[in-house]
Structure formats: C-alpha cells, structure tokens
Design a protein around this motif. Structure first.
Motif, PDB file in Angstrom:
ATOM      1  N   VAL A 519     -19.498 -25.903  75.506  1.00  0.00           N
ATOM      2  CA  VAL A 519     -20.573 -25.100  75.904  1.00  0.00           C
ATOM      3  C   VAL A 519     -21.002 -24.114  74.604  1.00  0.00           C
ATOM      4  CG1 VAL A 519     -21.856 -23.230  77.235  1.00  0.00           C
ATOM      5  CG2 VAL A 519     -20.818 -25.300  78.324  1.00  0.00           C
ATOM      6  N   LEU A 520     -19.798 -23.262  74.334  1.00  0.00           N
ATOM      7  CA  LEU A 520     -19.858 -22.264  73.409  1.00  0.00           C
ATOM      8  C   LEU A 520     -19.809 -22.891  71.845  1.00  0.00           C
ATOM      9  CD1 LEU A 520     -16.909 -19.894  75.272  1.00  0.00           C
ATOM     10  CD2 LEU A 520     -19.468 -19.793  75.186  1.00  0.00           C
ATOM     11  N   SER A 521     -19.450 -24.023  71.810  1.00  0.00           N
ATOM     12  CA  SER A 521     -19.493 -24.397  70.446  1.00  0.00           C
ATOM     13  C   SER A 521     -20.898 -25.173  70.104  1.00  0.00           C
ATOM     14  CB  SER A 521     -18.441 -25.599  70.157  1.00  0.00           C
ATOM     15  OG  SER A 521     -18.717 -26.767  71.041  1.00  0.00           O
ATOM     16  N   GLY A 522     -21.646 -24.940  70.823  1.00  0.00           N
ATOM     17  CA  GLY A 522     -22.906 -25.647  70.470  1.00  0.00           C
ATOM     18  C   GLY A 522     -23.624 -26.498  71.391  1.00  0.00           C
ATOM     19  N   GLU A 523     -22.571 -27.267  72.098  1.00  0.00           N
ATOM     20  CA  GLU A 523     -23.181 -28.432  72.952  1.00  0.00           C
ATOM     21  C   GLU A 523     -23.629 -27.770  74.226  1.00  0.00           C
ATOM     22  OE1 GLU A 523     -20.100 -31.328  73.489  1.00  0.00           O
ATOM     23  OE2 GLU A 523     -19.008 -30.959  71.580  1.00  0.00           O
ATOM     24  N   ASP A 524     -24.697 -27.007  74.112  1.00  0.00           N
ATOM     25  CA  ASP A 524     -25.053 -26.280  75.262  1.00  0.00           C
ATOM     26  C   ASP A 524     -26.285 -26.797  75.923  1.00  0.00           C
ATOM     27  OD1 ASP A 524     -26.421 -25.491  73.235  1.00  0.00           O
ATOM     28  OD2 ASP A 524     -25.935 -23.225  73.436  1.00  0.00           O
ATOM     29  N   THR A 525     -26.773 -28.096  75.501  1.00  0.00           N
ATOM     30  CA  THR A 525     -27.901 -28.645  76.054  1.00  0.00           C
ATOM     31  C   THR A 525     -27.799 -29.050  77.308  1.00  0.00           C
ATOM     32  OG1 THR A 525     -27.490 -30.920  74.994  1.00  0.00           O
ATOM     33  CG2 THR A 525     -28.730 -29.008  73.689  1.00  0.00           C
ATOM     34  N   ALA A 526     -28.616 -29.378  78.255  1.00  0.00           N
ATOM     35  CA  ALA A 526     -28.491 -29.921  79.641  1.00  0.00           C
ATOM     36  C   ALA A 526     -27.861 -31.029  79.559  1.00  0.00           C
ATOM     37  CB  ALA A 526     -29.635 -29.943  80.338  1.00  0.00           C
ATOM     38  N   ASP A 527     -28.247 -31.981  78.450  1.00  0.00           N
ATOM     39  CA  ASP A 527     -27.853 -33.252  78.333  1.00  0.00           C
ATOM     40  C   ASP A 527     -26.385 -33.376  77.938  1.00  0.00           C
ATOM     41  OD1 ASP A 527     -30.106 -34.877  78.838  1.00  0.00           O
ATOM     42  OD2 ASP A 527     -30.759 -34.521  77.072  1.00  0.00           O
ATOM     43  N   ALA A 528     -25.728 -32.450  77.214  1.00  0.00           N
ATOM     44  CA  ALA A 528     -24.547 -32.633  76.852  1.00  0.00           C
ATOM     45  C   ALA A 528     -23.684 -31.834  77.814  1.00  0.00           C
ATOM     46  CB  ALA A 528     -24.489 -31.278  75.541  1.00  0.00           C
ATOM     47  N   VAL A 529     -24.027 -30.967  78.640  1.00  0.00           N
ATOM     48  CA  VAL A 529     -23.312 -30.522  79.891  1.00  0.00           C
ATOM     49  C   VAL A 529     -22.899 -31.796  80.996  1.00  0.00           C
ATOM     50  CG1 VAL A 529     -23.411 -28.905  81.869  1.00  0.00           C
ATOM     51  CG2 VAL A 529     -24.038 -28.220  79.942  1.00  0.00           C
ATOM     52  N   VAL A 530     -23.925 -32.407  81.365  1.00  0.00           N
ATOM     53  CA  VAL A 530     -23.789 -33.213  82.263  1.00  0.00           C
ATOM     54  C   VAL A 530     -22.967 -34.388  81.810  1.00  0.00           C
ATOM     55  CG1 VAL A 530     -25.834 -32.981  83.585  1.00  0.00           C
ATOM     56  CG2 VAL A 530     -25.933 -34.584  81.781  1.00  0.00           C
ATOM     57  N   SER A 531     -23.166 -34.710  80.500  1.00  0.00           N
ATOM     58  CA  SER A 531     -22.213 -35.990  79.727  1.00  0.00           C
ATOM     59  C   SER A 531     -20.815 -35.722  79.925  1.00  0.00           C
ATOM     60  CB  SER A 531     -22.763 -36.181  78.484  1.00  0.00           C
ATOM     61  OG  SER A 531     -24.109 -36.671  78.256  1.00  0.00           O
ATOM     62  N   ARG A 532     -20.526 -34.471  79.326  1.00  0.00           N
ATOM     63  CA  ARG A 532     -19.287 -34.001  79.639  1.00  0.00           C
ATOM     64  C   ARG A 532     -18.398 -34.005  80.900  1.00  0.00           C
ATOM     65  NH1 ARG A 532     -16.250 -31.562  75.176  1.00  0.00           N
ATOM     66  NH2 ARG A 532     -14.071 -31.478  75.889  1.00  0.00           N
TER      67      ARG A 532
END
Length: 857
Positions: A519-532
């Motif tokens: 999240v803090l490194s920039g992967e803070d989009t909603a799609d990135a959150v659920v994928s992770r």
C-alpha cells in the motif's frame, strides 16, 4: 519554573551578549478580544517601573481606546520601524532598536501578529525570541483563539478562522502565563458601551463573534488550555523534586483492562466516575507480558481501545512481568487519583490460595483509591481453555505414546531388572514423560506420568505385583516423580505454546508488513489491494465493496480471483464459492472486504482486520488527495480566468483606445490636419494594431496549448529562414549575429518564429535605451543554440523559476503585455522539441538560450 525555550527557528539577534541569561517571558492570555490584556500588561509595567525596573514600550496597540492610551502614561516608547508595502507605510516592532536600547523589560503587544512583508521575521513571536535571546524580559499578550492547536476548535465555535496564529510551544515555554478573564455578560456590556470597538462595529460584533455562547465556549477553551499547562508544570515540579507520591490536583481515573468480557463494564464505570468532576481524565491501561506476546486477542484489545476513545479517554499499553505492580506504577506515573479494577474471575478457593490481581493492586496502591467493580463473571471460576498449539496428529500421537511408552519401558526394564537401579528406573520413566510432553503436550504427559506411577508401583516397588508400597521412602519417591513429571510436562507444553505464539506473531507481523508495503509503496489502488490479499491468504475470491450510505446496497468496486475460481460479475460478493465459505471484514461504514474460499483462522482474520483498517485509511487519503488535486486544478483554472479577464480588460482596451482615437482624428472634419499629423495618427493606429494583433496571437496560442489542440508540422529548415523574420519588427533594437553556415534544424518554422519573436520582444522591453539586444546562434553538439542577450536588470533565481508561468510580468511596468509571452514561448518550444533556459548575461542582464535539435539528430 525553567527559563523559556527560544524557538530554534529564530537565530539570536546580533545584540545578544555571550553568556547572558535569556530573558523571561510573561504572557497575558485572554479568552477573547477586549477582556483587558493590554491594560493588564501596562498595569504590570507601571508597577515594575515604580520599583525601579527599566521598562520600555516596544509596541503596544491601543486601538483608539482612551483608557489604554492613558495607561501608557509616561512610559518610554521605542520608535517603531516603518515598512513600505505596495505604496502603504506600515509600522512594526523595531527589534534592533529595542536591543540597542537594552532595557530590562520590553512590552510587546499581540504576540501572534504577522509582520509586514520585508520585515526580518514573518511573525512577531520570532521578534520576541530575539529579544529573549538578548537577555531582555518580555511581557506580551495573546488571545486563546490565536493558539495554533485551538484554531479549528475556535473556527467551529465562532465560524471565523484565525489567519494569525502562534505555536503552542512558544506560549507554553513562558515563565508566567496570566489569564485575563471576564464573564461573557460583562464583556458584552463593555462592548456595548463602546470600550472595545467603534460605534459602527458594535451591533455586528454583538450579533456574531461576541454572542454569549461563543464567549462562554472561548472562556472554557482558555481555562482548559491553561489547566493543561499548569498540569505540565506540576508534573515537571514533581519530577525535578523526585516526588513519587500522588498529588490529587486533578481527577485521573485509571481503568485496568484485561481483555476479558468484563473490560467494557469497567470502562463504562470508570467513564461515569470521571464525568462527576469537570476536567477529569479517563485512562485505560493494558499490561503485556515481558515476553511481548499478547495475553488477549488483538481484536478484543482493539475493541476496548475504540470504546475508551469513544468515552473520551486514552488507551495505554505497558509491559510488565507483574500485572498489579505494572498497573500501580502506571497510575503513580500518571498522578492518578483512582484505579478501577474488576473483581477476580477466579473461584474463592483459588483466590485464597494464589491471591488475586485486584487484591494485590489495592495493597500496592498506597494513597491511590481503588474502586472494585463487580461483573457477571466475578468469582465464576470461568477460565477459557487455551487452545492447543499442536496439530491434531501430534495430539493423537501424544495420547498413544502416553500409554504405549510406559508399557514398552516396563517390558524392557523387566527383562533387565537385575542390572537397573530404582533411581535409574525413575529417570527413564521421567524421560518418557518429557518425551510425551514434547510430542503431545501437557495432558498426554500427565497421563503418561500417571501410567508410569502405576507401572513402577506394580512391577518395581516392594512388594511387587500389588498396588501397595511397604517402604515410605519409595512412596515419597513415586509421589515426587509424578509431581516432577507433571511440572516438567507443563513447562515443556508452555514453552511449546509460547514458541508457537511467537512464530504466529512473527508470521502475522510479516504478512501485515508485506501488505502494508504494497500500500505504502504505491500499490494502493483497489485492484492492487484485493489482488495482494488473494495471493497472500490463498483465497479463491476477494472483493472490495462500497456503498454510498449506511443502508444502501453494496456494490463491488474491485475484485480478484485465483485461477480455480472465476471472479463473477459485479454486485455484492460475487464468486464461485458458497456463502458458507464467505468471510466479511469491515473496513469502515461504507467499505468492506468479502473473502471467499477456505475458512480463515482467527489469527488470519485479525491480520485482515488490521490491514483492512490501514488500507481504508490509505485509500481514503488517496481519494482525498485526488479531490484536493482536482480542486487545485480548478483553483488554478479559476485564477487563470480571473487573471485573464483582468489582463484582457486592461491590455486589450489600451490599443483599442489608441486605434479609436487615431481613426476619430483622421475622420474628423472639425480640425484640418497637416500631412505630418496624419502620418503620426496613421502610425499610432498601425502600432496599436500590431500590439493588439500580438496580444490576440498570444491569447490564441495560450488557449491552443491549454486545450492540446496544437499540431506542429516538423521539417528540416535553416535558421536563416526563421530568425530574420522573427526579429524584423524589432530591427532597430536588435543586433543579429546568425552565421550562414549553420546546420539545418528539425522544427516547425512558423511556431519557432513565434517563439523567437516572443523572446526577442521580451528582451527589447527590458533592455535599457540605446543598448541593442544581441541575437547569436551557434552549433552545440547535436543541436543549435540561439542566444538572446539583453543588458536589462536581470532576474534573481526565485523569479527565474516563475518566469515561464502565465501572467508573470516580473517587474515589467510598461503595461504593454499580458505576461503571456514567455509562457507561450515555453509551450510552443516544447511542442516543436526545443527548450528554453534563462542565464545571467555576463556584466548584467538576462540571456535566454533556445536549444533546437539539428536535422537528422
């Protein structure tokens, strides 16, 4: 009380003497304007002067109040410093003059005042810091609404946001703070009598800022803020004098939170006790074991923390080996007056044997009151059974070994009984119990010890073959064996549990850290959150759902699925798994995570809840940042439109007026014009028309650049075809030095001509009369540099950074342009692949360097 801390951002004045003590700061704090701070300050100054103290008035604002002016009397006044800003003369505190005068005490009114531009410091409190650093005592005034920490509270109460503020630490560092107080009714009467504002301001003030409710709230803010400051002073005094006892100057209620079901009852009881006395504080404390492992589920502690904060208290976590001592130490450190603790959940016989936490806290509390609260679980003896840290297969293996190991060992010892002593037999059976504890945990080991006791009694203790023991020493040995085996098994099992908890805590921390990094490194989009999340927890499907209101339907805004399941369409919680496998993790009132797949253990759910909270905060921050960015763009666009309208209304009307005047003069039959007059009018019309044409061209170019409608046509061309045409309107003011043998450049000739014309026009406008602008060209690597040099006043680095922004005239007072020339030139140059950079002209002036790529480069 200690001397005031001089703000580190303000360098001491040159008047400071090395080794001299800093001055002492006295602040008169008012709850509202008009309560009499300045009058009280002047009254103190008169008292000090009557005792022989050298007092001067650095700056006092009388606001036309006769009583204040009369109170100054014959006090020496240091002349103010005059600052000119936009043609207006302003007066400010002359810090250097006060330091040069060197009084013992200086009066400086209105600490939060913002100084006029051009002053040594932007804020008056920074001037005061210089006086203190020079060893001069300062007496000053400030209203509570100007304190930085209370700015938003004051705005919420009065509807007025204070633009002038002073950091709280500046006032808190004062040696003395005197509260100047007045009841709201008395202040309103004083205002109505004209003792605060002019007559034409009284009615509006009484109906708005000086409403009785506003004044009451401001008065309470001032009292509470000052109470906090006094409390800090009391804490500092107790620390400096090593006073460990409790001084009950203020009610502080400490609630001992265990994480058990009774915690909510204790917290609410503590809050009710705290409400009985105004200004009381509620503090909840939870004690962690010294090994750092949680003694209660994190979700339960998080719920207790949220409850404390909703009740207006604060939650604290401390580490301690002994819970009662840790709670009492915390209470004494917080200067608490009462500790609220629950009745023990242990049964009476266990409490009688082992004691209880509440009893021990009461014994250690000393002068602190202990409030014992009963609850539903009190003395119930209920104690949740700890779940085993071992897998089912290991537990099964442990129970099998609990009975197999003693029998197998007995058979082996029977075969070699003549060669084995009794002590060796006991040690072997003890080793078997320890081994069973390592494999299956505590209770299989206890069962193994019991079975071993029976085997030892039957086969190896005289008389054999019976469960009787002839020798008391053998009985003692067997009893000790069982106790030691049980104790060792318990220790081994506890160590295994702690190790498992530590591994689990480390895994949870590692998982949460990995998710947080994403999240803090920039992967803070909603799609990135659920994928992770789907990847980390190996879930079949993860969906992030949102709703616009509390009872509105949920809609999916992002989802991710593993290859074993299809994500499904939009909607709430779509996926291939059944609803029985769904786990819902709430982020906030309008967002939640829906996870489908394998059932999640409690530990995974706790990590998910923690991550959901963090992700919700970050996503909300990003959403607000996006909104702020849109607002900034709209604000800039609005500012541009405002500037454009202002500029167009003036700069377009000027050439139009000249054209109109020239045409009217040529058409007039009332005056006979000679040829020279006619030529002058025609020349005026032509010049103004050219100016008007240039202004309109710049406006159109700026509009095309803003809308992205510009489409350059690049081709190879010689600068000989471009530069002479661009400088022709300024031929009388330009020295052109462009060699004929320059290589071709790759550009749009028409647009580059506009760039050069705007740069040259700007240089001619700023060049001194009689000194031509030089236009030079030369090859520089894979490009050609065109340099436009003038001998004007030049620009400093700060203004160079803003020179390509629209509507920036930067010292141009000719009034012949919109301030768009360089902005248009920069935009057009980017469109054709060129660059513009400003440089200082050797000997004074400004050089604009236009770099154009060569053909084939």
């Amino acid at each position: 009380m200690s001397d005031p801390a001089v703000d580190p951002g303000s360098a001491p004045s040159a008047g400071a003497e090395p080794g001299r003590r800093p001055g002492r700061l006295t602040v008169y704090l008012g709850a509202a304007p008009g309560v009499g701070k300045t009058y009280a300050m002047l009254d103190e100054a008169q008292r000090r002067r009557s005792r022989g103290t050298d007092v001067v008035v650095g700056l006092v604002e009388t606001h036309g109040r006769a009583a204040t002016l009369e109170k100054i009397g014959d006090l020496e006044i240091v002349p103010r410093r005059v600052v000119r800003h936009r043609g207006v003369e302003l007066t400010e505190l002359d810090t250097e003059a006060v330091i040069a005068r060197g009084p013992e005490v200086a009066l400086v009114d209105e600490l939060a005042h913002t100084n006029a531009p051009g002053s040594p410091h932007p804020k008056r409190w920074e001037d005061v810091a210089d006086l203190l650093a020079a060893g001069i005592d300062v007496v000053t005034t400030v209203n509570v609404q100007h304190l930085e920490s209370l700015n938003e509270d004051v705005e919420a109460i009065t509807g007025v946001r204070q633009k002038e503020t002073v950091p709280d630490h500046v006032v808190r560092a004062a040696d003395q703070i005197q509260l100047v107080d007045m009841s709201p009714q008395a202040l309103r009467r004083r205002l109505a009598h004209g003792n605060v504002y002019r007559a034409d301001q009284i009615d509006a003030s009484l109906a708005s800022y000086f409403r009785e409710g506003n004044l009451t709230a401001l008065r309470e803010l001032a009292l509470l803020w000052l109470a906090d400051r006094v409390d800090d002073a009391l804490t500092q005094y107790r620390t400096e004098h090593a006073i460990a006892g409790v001084w009950p100057a203020r009610e502080r209620i400490v609630v001992a939170v265990t994480g058990g079901p009774e915690s909510a009852t204790l917290l609410r009881r503590g809050a009710r006790i705290a409400e009985r006395a105004a200004g009381s504080e509620l503090l909840a404390v939870h004690v962690l074991a010294t090994d750092g492992l949680p003694t209660a589920p994190p979700a339960v502690i998080a719920a207790d923390r949220a409850l404390v904060e909703s009740l207006g208290g604060t939650f604290h976590t401390v580490v301690g080996e002994d819970v009662p001592s840790a709670v009492v130490d915390f209470a004494q450190g917080a200067n608490a007056t009462m500790v609220v603790v629950g009745v023990s959940r242990h049964s009476r016989w266990r409490e009688a044997l082992l004691g209880s936490t509440s009893t021990e806290i009461a014994r250690l509390a000393g002068a602190i009151d202990v409030h014992l609260v009963t609850h539903e679980r009190a003395r119930s003896g209920a104690r949740p059974l700890a779940s085993s840290a071992l897998s089912p297969s290991r537990r099964l293996a442990g129970w099998v070994l609990a009975f197999v190991a003693p029998l197998a060992l007995t058979g082996l010892l029977v075969l070699v009984q003549e060669d084995v002593s009794a002590s060796t037999e006991l040690m072997l059976f003890l080793a078997a119990a320890v081994g069973v504890a390592l494999v299956g945990g505590r209770w299989p080991a206890v069962a193994c010890a019991a079975a071993s006791f029976l085997c030892l009694n039957w086969f190896f203790t005289e008389p054999t073959g019976r469960f009787t023991i002839a020798d008391p020493e053998n009985l003692l040995a067997l009893v000790v064996f069982v106790l030691v085996a049980a104790a060792v098994a318990s220790v081994v099992d506890l160590a295994a549990r702690r190790a498992s908890q530590a591994y689990r805590a480390r895994a949870e921390a590692s998982t949460l850290a990995a998710l947080s990094r994403s999240v803090l490194s920039g992967e803070d989009t909603a799609d990135a959150v659920v994928s992770r999340l789907a990847e980390t927890f190996q879930l079949a499907h993860v969906a992030l759902e949102e709703r616009v209101a509390e009872r509105a339907p949920w809609t999916t805004i992002a989802e991710a699925a593993r290859s074993t399941a299809s994500p499904g369409g939009g909607g709430s919680g779509s996926g291939s798994d059944s609803d029985d496998d769904r786990t819902i993790v709430r982020i906030d009132d309008t967002r939640r995570l829906v996870l489908t797949g394998r059932p999640l253990p409690a530990g995974d759910r706790q990590v998910l809840e923690a991550f959901g909270t963090q992700a919700g905060i970050v996503l909300e921050h990003r959403r607000l940042s996006a909104r702020a960015e849109k607002a900034r763009i709209l604000e800039e666009a609005d500012a541009t439109r405002t500037a454009l309208l202002a500029a167009v209304s003036h700069d377009l009307r000027t050439p139009l007026a000249s054209i109109r005047a020239a045409v009217d003069g040529l058409r007039s039959d009332a005056v006979a014009l000679d040829p020279d007059d006619e030529a002058a009018l025609v020349d005026t019309a032509a010049t103004s028309t050219a100016r008007l044409e240039q202004l309109i061209d710049n406006l159109l170019d700026a509009s095309r650049l803003e809308s992205g409608a510009l489409s350059p046509v690049l081709r190879d061309v010689s600068l000989d075809e471009i530069v002479p045409l661009a400088v022709d309107p300024f031929a009388d003011h330009v020295s052109l030095e462009v060699p004929d043998d320059l290589p071709l450049v790759h550009t749009d000739p028409g647009l580059l001509e506009r760039v050069v014309a705007n740069i040259v026009a700007n240089a001619v406008r700023h060049a001194p009369g009689g000194v031509p602008v030089r236009v030079l060209a030369a090859r520089a690597g894979d490009s050609v540099e065109l340099r436009v040099e003038d001998r004007g006043p030049g620009l400093d680095d700060a203004r160079k950074a803003r020179m390509f922004e629209p509507f920036q005239r930067l010292g141009d007072v000719s009034g012949t342009g919109l301030g768009l020339g360089l902005a248009v030139a920069a935009g057009l140059s980017r469109a054709v692949g060129a660059t513009i950079a400003p440089e200082d002209t050797p000997g004074g002036g400004l050089t604009m360097v236009l770099t154009v790529p060569m053909a084939g480069g």
